[in-house]
Motif scaffolding. Structure first.
Motif, PDB file in Angstrom:
ATOM      1  N   ARG A  25      36.489  44.822  29.661  1.00 10.77           N
ATOM      2  CA  ARG A  25      37.869  44.706  30.152  1.00 10.77           C
ATOM      3  C   ARG A  25      38.054  43.496  31.078  1.00 10.77           C
ATOM      4  O   ARG A  25      39.184  43.079  31.323  1.00 10.77           O
ATOM      5  N   ILE A  26      36.969  42.944  31.565  1.00 12.49           N
ATOM      6  CA  ILE A  26      37.064  41.803  32.481  1.00 12.49           C
ATOM      7  C   ILE A  26      37.192  40.524  31.659  1.00 12.49           C
ATOM      8  O   ILE A  26      36.280  40.167  30.909  1.00 12.49           O
ATOM      9  N   PRO A  27      38.317  39.799  31.761  1.00 11.83           N
ATOM     10  CA  PRO A  27      38.542  38.603  30.912  1.00 11.83           C
ATOM     11  C   PRO A  27      37.783  37.383  31.424  1.00 11.83           C
ATOM     12  O   PRO A  27      38.351  36.457  32.002  1.00 11.83           O
ATOM     13  N   THR A  28      36.486  37.370  31.180  1.00 15.56           N
ATOM     14  CA  THR A  28      35.620  36.309  31.698  1.00 15.56           C
ATOM     15  C   THR A  28      35.606  35.102  30.761  1.00 15.56           C
ATOM     16  O   THR A  28      34.584  34.761  30.157  1.00 15.56           O
ATOM     17  N   VAL A  29      36.743  34.451  30.648  1.00 13.78           N
ATOM     18  CA  VAL A  29      36.881  33.270  29.782  1.00 13.78           C
ATOM     19  C   VAL A  29      36.524  32.041  30.613  1.00 13.78           C
ATOM     20  O   VAL A  29      37.330  31.546  31.412  1.00 13.78           O
ATOM     21  N   SER A  30      35.327  31.535  30.442  1.00 14.26           N
ATOM     22  CA  SER A  30      34.827  30.458  31.304  1.00 14.26           C
ATOM     23  C   SER A  30      35.589  29.158  31.125  1.00 14.26           C
ATOM     24  O   SER A  30      35.637  28.328  32.044  1.00 14.26           O
ATOM     25  N   ALA A  31      36.199  28.948  29.959  1.00 17.10           N
ATOM     26  CA  ALA A  31      36.921  27.701  29.704  1.00 17.10           C
ATOM     27  C   ALA A  31      38.297  27.655  30.362  1.00 17.10           C
ATOM     28  O   ALA A  31      38.901  26.587  30.453  1.00 17.10           O
ATOM     29  N   ASP A  32      38.788  28.789  30.832  1.00 19.26           N
ATOM     30  CA  ASP A  32      40.144  28.879  31.368  1.00 19.26           C
ATOM     31  C   ASP A  32      40.098  28.925  32.893  1.00 19.26           C
ATOM     32  O   ASP A  32      39.633  29.921  33.474  1.00 19.26           O
ATOM     33  N   PRO A  33      40.573  27.882  33.579  1.00 17.31           N
ATOM     34  CA  PRO A  33      40.549  27.887  35.055  1.00 17.31           C
ATOM     35  C   PRO A  33      41.272  29.086  35.659  1.00 17.31           C
ATOM     36  O   PRO A  33      40.915  29.545  36.749  1.00 17.31           O
ATOM     37  N   ALA A  34      42.286  29.600  34.960  1.00 13.15           N
ATOM     38  CA  ALA A  34      43.025  30.747  35.482  1.00 13.15           C
ATOM     39  C   ALA A  34      42.158  32.001  35.550  1.00 13.15           C
ATOM     40  O   ALA A  34      42.503  32.964  36.250  1.00 13.15           O
ATOM     41  N   CYS A  35      41.044  32.005  34.833  1.00 12.98           N
ATOM     42  CA  CYS A  35      40.165  33.179  34.802  1.00 12.98           C
ATOM     43  C   CYS A  35      39.052  33.123  35.846  1.00 12.98           C
ATOM     44  O   CYS A  35      38.176  34.005  35.856  1.00 12.98           O
ATOM     45  N   LYS A  36      39.098  32.142  36.723  1.00 12.80           N
ATOM     46  CA  LYS A  36      38.014  32.010  37.703  1.00 12.80           C
ATOM     47  C   LYS A  36      37.808  33.280  38.529  1.00 12.80           C
ATOM     48  O   LYS A  36      36.660  33.707  38.735  1.00 12.80           O
ATOM     49  N   PRO A  37      38.870  33.944  39.028  1.00 14.45           N
ATOM     50  CA  PRO A  37      38.637  35.198  39.772  1.00 14.45           C
ATOM     51  C   PRO A  37      37.970  36.266  38.905  1.00 14.45           C
ATOM     52  O   PRO A  37      37.153  37.052  39.402  1.00 14.45           O
ATOM     53  N   HIS A  38      38.304  36.301  37.633  1.00 16.39           N
ATOM     54  CA  HIS A  38      37.698  37.277  36.735  1.00 16.39           C
ATOM     55  C   HIS A  38      36.224  36.949  36.479  1.00 16.39           C
ATOM     56  O   HIS A  38      35.414  37.856  36.247  1.00 16.39           O
ATOM     57  N   MET A  39      35.885  35.671  36.507  1.00 16.87           N
ATOM     58  CA  MET A  39      34.485  35.291  36.334  1.00 16.87           C
ATOM     59  C   MET A  39      33.639  35.883  37.459  1.00 16.87           C
ATOM     60  O   MET A  39      32.543  36.398  37.226  1.00 16.87           O
ATOM     61  N   LEU A  40      34.153  35.831  38.678  1.00 10.54           N
ATOM     62  CA  LEU A  40      33.434  36.431  39.799  1.00 10.54           C
ATOM     63  C   LEU A  40      33.342  37.946  39.632  1.00 10.54           C
ATOM     64  O   LEU A  40      32.294  38.545  39.901  1.00 10.54           O
ATOM     65  N   ARG A  41      34.420  38.564  39.152  1.00 12.28           N
ATOM     66  CA  ARG A  41      34.390  40.004  38.894  1.00 12.28           C
ATOM     67  C   ARG A  41      33.311  40.351  37.865  1.00 12.28           C
ATOM     68  O   ARG A  41      32.600  41.344  37.995  1.00 12.28           O
ATOM     69  N   GLY A  42      33.207  39.513  36.839  1.00 17.73           N
ATOM     70  CA  GLY A  42      32.184  39.738  35.822  1.00 17.73           C
ATOM     71  C   GLY A  42      30.785  39.645  36.402  1.00 17.73           C
ATOM     72  O   GLY A  42      29.912  40.472  36.096  1.00 17.73           O
ATOM     73  N   ALA A  43      30.553  38.635  37.244  1.00 21.00           N
ATOM     74  CA  ALA A  43      29.247  38.482  37.885  1.00 21.00           C
ATOM     75  C   ALA A  43      28.947  39.672  38.786  1.00 21.00           C
ATOM     76  O   ALA A  43      27.817  40.175  38.830  1.00 21.00           O
ATOM     77  N   GLU A  44      29.949  40.133  39.501  1.00 19.52           N
ATOM     78  CA  GLU A  44      29.763  41.276  40.395  1.00 19.52           C
ATOM     79  C   GLU A  44      29.444  42.548  39.615  1.00 19.52           C
ATOM     80  O   GLU A  44      28.631  43.370  40.056  1.00 19.52           O
ATOM     81  N   PHE A  45      30.079  42.716  38.461  1.00 15.22           N
ATOM     82  CA  PHE A  45      29.780  43.877  37.619  1.00 15.22           C
ATOM     83  C   PHE A  45      28.302  43.872  37.222  1.00 15.22           C
ATOM     84  O   PHE A  45      27.613  44.894  37.308  1.00 15.22           O
ATOM     85  N   VAL A  46      27.823  42.722  36.771  1.00 11.57           N
ATOM     86  CA  VAL A  46      26.429  42.615  36.346  1.00 11.57           C
ATOM     87  C   VAL A  46      25.498  42.855  37.542  1.00 11.57           C
ATOM     88  O   VAL A  46      24.494  43.583  37.436  1.00 11.57           O
ATOM     89  N   TYR A  47      25.835  42.254  38.667  1.00 14.34           N
ATOM     90  CA  TYR A  47      25.018  42.423  39.873  1.00 14.34           C
ATOM     91  C   TYR A  47      24.873  43.894  40.241  1.00 14.34           C
ATOM     92  O   TYR A  47      23.769  44.369  40.558  1.00 14.34           O
ATOM     93  N   ARG A  48      25.961  44.652  40.189  1.00 11.94           N
ATOM     94  CA  ARG A  48      25.915  46.068  40.556  1.00 11.94           C
ATOM     95  C   ARG A  48      25.010  46.866  39.615  1.00 11.94           C
ATOM     96  O   ARG A  48      24.357  47.826  40.030  1.00 11.94           O
TER      97      ARG A  48
END
Length: 458
Positions: A25-48
């Motif tokens: 559900r986390i839109p971790t689209v690395s090519a899209d600058p608008a998705c930068k906050p979601h990229m961090l959310r994706g990393a945090e999900f994996v970290y947890r």
């Protein structure tokens, strides 16, 4: 596989799917600058996922998107395995071709539909859940595990090599494992022992400083679109062979054994054509479709644009024309040498009346693992047990995974490429999906692999 681990996998199978849905559900689209906050959310999900299992885990900032690193090193004397994957995904466009929203995971016909389902969230998640099963069911892993899960694979892994180089001493391992490939076919698990390399370039030809009226100026100035077309046509002869000077000089040819192995796979060319919607196959004369796709070098036009592309006519001579080109490389070809030769070749054929501009993007060499490697045998045993089939096929793939060569160059590691998905899972396309059955079999194979590697003779 350990019976207690197997029981844990069965008991928690539904939860694993629910957690994968949360990840998707986390839109971790690395090519899209608008998705930068979601990229961090994706990393945090994996970290947890790792921190709650007792891994030593961290989110490592980079100049782009963060890398998640985690390690469990409490099996003294056992092998150490580096697991790589990525949490970033391709853009979902075109959205209107999705049956269900790309970031609303949906179960349909035994598959989970969502962007990233098979590339690569679903596949890398199998290796996280297998570690969970060992730790929660047994209390320990049979091997030491290190995980590198990045957020920039879909945009060239631009910061990964710097990260690996900076921590080179801490990455001492015996083998790497990557699941970002596919099976040979449904219920035909495979280990990929070879990948093609790649170079990606762009060429722009410029004529007049602006678009011109084709009636007033046509025939008086060079047309960049026509110039690009002529250069593209010069890339191949009528036998499908690439005409870049020196292109085949360093190619390592297939052995007779490999050609027989490919032929024995039973490739269905009619089904292949039907799946792709083409009436004929095409390529370098003298090679089978499988050989062309997996083990012969190619040069392909990926994009071509110039002038007016809207509805109806617009009578102009365009100012510019651009073509995007990639070459897929095979063992022993040097990406830098190929790029230089390609640029020289195109520039030599560019009309003097047009300005030539050439840009080189990412590239990597091809990869081949010795098919007799004991790591391949360990993986084969684990996969056979998880899938319940006698044969695990050894295949190559035509795509490129640059990190595999990075592991070899920077860390001196060989890589096991263990794909749980299918080539028909719509990777990078609308309606991407991943078989739930294969998701669970992938977790089981991963859990079995840790045990098989621990049992290998030192």
């Amino acid at each position: 596989m350990n019976d207690t681990v197997a029981q844990y996998l069965t008991q928690h199978a539904d939860r694993f799917v629910d957690e994968l849905k949360e990840f998707l559900r986390i839109p971790t689209v690395s090519a899209d600058p608008a998705c930068k906050p979601h990229m961090l959310r994706g990393a945090e999900f994996v970290y947890r996922q790792f921190s709650r299992l007792g891994f030593n885990a961290e989110i490592v900032p980079t100049a782009g998107h963060p890398i998640v690193y985690a390690e469990w090193l409490k099996a003294p004397g056992a092998p150490t395995v580096l697991v790589y994957g990525h949490y970033d995904v391709q853009p979902a466009d075109p959205l209107d071709l999705w049956t269900t929203p790309p970031f609303e995971p949906t179960l349909r016909d035994g598959c989970l539909y969502a962007r990233g389902a098979t590339d690569d969230k679903g596949q890398v998640f199998t290796h996280i859940k297998s570690a969970e099963a060992w730790l929660n069911a047994v209390g320990a892993l049979p091997v030491n595990l290190k995980y590198v899960i990045e957020g920039e694979e879909e945009v060239g892994s631009r910061n990964l090599e710097d990260f690996l180089e900076a921590r080179k001493k801490s990455f001492a391992c015996d083998v790497a494992v990557v699941s970002d490939t596919s099976q040979y076919g449904p219920n035909q698990p495979a280990i990929t022992y070879g990948l093609r390399g790649i170079v990606a370039v762009e060429m722009t030809l410029t004529g007049p400083k602006k678009d011109l009226h084709s009636g007033v100026f046509g025939g008086a100035v060079a047309n960049p679109a026509s110039g690009v077309a002529r250069l593209i046509a010069a890339l191949h002869d009528d036998q499908g062979r690439v005409q870049i000077p020196g292109f085949y000089d360093d190619v390592t040819p297939l052995t007779d054994a490999e050609r027989k192995q490919f032929a024995d796979l039973g490739f269905d060319e009619e089904a292949f054509k039907a799946e792709l919607g083409v009436t004929e196959v095409f390529g370098e004369v003298g090679y089978s479709t499988t050989e062309r796709r997996w083990a012969r070098p190619t040069c392909e036009v990926n994009g071509l644009f110039s002038g007016y592309t809207g509805v109806g006519p617009k009578t102009i001579v365009p100012s510019k024309a651009t073509v995007k080109i990639t070459c897929r490389l095979v063992p022993s070809q040097d990406p830098h040498k190929i790029v230089q030769s390609l640029e020289t070749f195109l520039k030599s054929k560019c009309p003097s009346s047009l300005t030539f501009e050439f840009t080189s993007y990412h590239g990597c060499p091809a990869f081949v693992l010795d098919p007799t490697s004991p790591y391949i045998e360990a993986a084969s045993q684990a996969i056979r047990e998880a899938w319940g089939v006698d044969t695990v096929r050894l295949i190559r793939e035509g795509g490129s995974i640059p990190v595999v060569q990075t592991f070899k160059d920077v860390l001196g590691l060989d890589t096991l490429l263990l794909g749980w998905g299918q080539n028909t899972d719509n990777l990078h396309s609308p309606n991407e999906h991943f078989s739930v059955t294969d998701f669970h079999r992938g977790i089981s194979a991963s859990a079995g692999l840790w045990q098989k590697l621990a049992e290998m003779p030192k």
